[in-house]
Design a protein around this motif. Structure first.
Motif, PDB file in Angstrom:
ATOM      1  N   VAL A  94       0.790  -1.113  -0.176  1.00  0.00           N
ATOM      2  CA  VAL A  94      -0.088   0.011  -0.094  1.00  0.00           C
ATOM      3  C   VAL A  94       0.910   1.451   0.083  1.00  0.00           C
ATOM      4  N   TYR A  95       1.792   1.345   0.676  1.00  0.00           N
ATOM      5  CA  TYR A  95       2.955   2.524   0.653  1.00  0.00           C
ATOM      6  C   TYR A  95       3.415   2.525  -0.597  1.00  0.00           C
ATOM      7  N   ARG A  96       3.700   1.565  -1.192  1.00  0.00           N
ATOM      8  CA  ARG A  96       4.473   1.712  -2.559  1.00  0.00           C
ATOM      9  C   ARG A  96       3.338   2.106  -3.668  1.00  0.00           C
ATOM     10  N   LEU A  97       2.056   1.734  -3.379  1.00  0.00           N
ATOM     11  CA  LEU A  97       1.101   2.002  -4.192  1.00  0.00           C
ATOM     12  C   LEU A  97       0.883   3.675  -4.084  1.00  0.00           C
ATOM     13  N   LEU A  98       1.101   4.458  -2.911  1.00  0.00           N
ATOM     14  CA  LEU A  98       0.775   5.748  -2.734  1.00  0.00           C
ATOM     15  C   LEU A  98       1.999   6.388  -3.320  1.00  0.00           C
ATOM     16  N   ASP A  99       3.183   5.704  -3.002  1.00  0.00           N
ATOM     17  CA  ASP A  99       4.356   6.383  -3.791  1.00  0.00           C
ATOM     18  C   ASP A  99       4.302   6.346  -5.104  1.00  0.00           C
ATOM     19  N   ARG A 100       3.829   5.319  -5.846  1.00  0.00           N
ATOM     20  CA  ARG A 100       3.758   5.341  -7.376  1.00  0.00           C
ATOM     21  C   ARG A 100       2.471   6.427  -8.190  1.00  0.00           C
TER      22      ARG A 100
END
Length: 360
Positions: A94-100
């Motif tokens: 989820v954190y990587r989704l937000l960063d992407r």
């Protein structure tokens, strides 16, 4: 709401447009992190439109979704240490989704966060752990997940945990153990909502008696209309006004239609019984009648099952449901309570001060 907020172009009824101006959809449960693990190696690429999932940005927008609880789930059969690792990997997704996709998603912890993110025209992203297995029997793990932004934990998944009975397993405790009640009290302190989807009816009642904060059902429907054990009995629904909690109606056909459930459990022989948007609307209206208009919401379970009601096969499916409810005479104000206002109230009531405690 800010004029920058996105109103779904898939919605046709003017009352729904008015409702979404008051409160966009906050969906209680989406299993994209687990589905991405299984079929995409946790890749966050290709999620703007036309993804292989039931979820992508384009369809979220068309569904009117402005807030999403992303489920971070660990298989109930994993050893405790692996379950904790599995859950942290999905939080990382989820954190990587937000960063992407920073122009689309932003992490939210409180109701005020959600409103601020809506004002920027983005989708508020919240974390919900599905199953008490995720903490491996450790309050320390629960506290660390709260520091990362966890806002709810489903007390069980399909099988019992040592401290709570599941709806779909043989009862052992008759509800919660003493440690289970300690877990609920610590969740209250941390601002992590006790999610009672998946738990037995006795666990529901025990958790509501124990909790000093509103509970939620992130993705369940009404047992009076479909006797699936995952659904919520009327006496529990009727107790929600006293607790302040919210039932978020699920879209899974087995929870909506006894005919479909029998067909599915019977090996799916013969034609699939039709399940439509009206089945979902019936459950929403029953929950409104028993629990009250201030205690209902929506929790789809998209990307957690392969089959959904006609017209509602992806995250854009909130739009036809809201249109149908408007056709049934719902006002914009009442629809806005269903879409997001009730959940915002729960986030507010369990919000900044409690969540700050989780960061210490």
């Amino acid at each position: 709401m800010s004029p920058n907020a996105v109103v779904s172009p898939a919605v046709t009824h003017p009352v729904v447009h008015q409702a979404l101006e008051l409160a966009q959809v906050i969906d209680g449960h989406n299993d994209l992190p687990h589905r991405a693990r299984n079929i995409a190696g946790y890749s966050v690429e290709g999620l703007l439109a036309g993804s292989p999932f039931q979820t992508d940005v384009d369809r979220l927008r068309r569904g009117g979704v402005g807030g999403q609880f992303w489920s971070v789930y660990a298989d109930s059969e994993l050893p405790a240490v692996e379950a904790v690792q599995y859950t942290f990997e999905q939080i990382d997704f989820v954190y990587r989704l937000l960063d992407r996709y920073p122009e689309v998603f932003e992490l939210a912890r409180t109701g005020d966060d959600v409103r601020r993110i809506w004002g920027r025209g983005k989708i508020a992203s919240l974390l919900g752990a599905e199953g008490g297995d995720s903490i491996g029997g450790s309050l320390a793990v629960l506290r660390m997940m709260a520091r990362l932004g966890l806002r709810y934990m489903t007390l069980t998944h399909n099988y019992n945990v040592p401290w709570a009975d599941s709806a779909t397993d043989e009862p052992v405790l008759g509800g919660l153990s003493d440690f289970g009640r300690e877990v609920v009290r610590e969740m209250n302190r941390l601002g992590v909502l006790a999610d009672l989807s998946h738990v037995s009816a006795d666990t529901m009642r025990d958790a509501i008696r124990t909790s000093s904060a509103p509970v939620i059902f992130s993705h369940s429907s009404c047992q009076a209309l479909c006797a699936h054990p995952r659904n919520v009995p009327d006496d529990v629904l009727a107790s929600l006004p006293g607790n302040g909690g919210v039932l978020m109606v699920a879209f899974v056909p087995m929870f909506l239609s006894e005919e479909y459930d029998a067909w599915f459990r019977g090996g799916q022989q013969g034609p699939r019984p039709p399940v439509t948007v009206d089945h979902v609307a019936d459950h929403v209206e029953h929950a409104r009648e028993v629990a009250g208009i201030d205690h209902i919401g929506l929790g789809s379970d998209y990307d957690g099952f392969d089959d959904f009601p006609e017209e509602m096969t992806s995250v854009s499916g909130f739009a036809p449901l809201l249109d149908r409810l408007a056709e049934r005479g719902w006002s914009a104000r009442d629809l806005s309570r269903l879409t997001g206002a009730n959940v915002l109230r729960v986030l507010d009531e369990t919000g900044a001060e409690s969540v700050a405690a989780g960061r210490r």
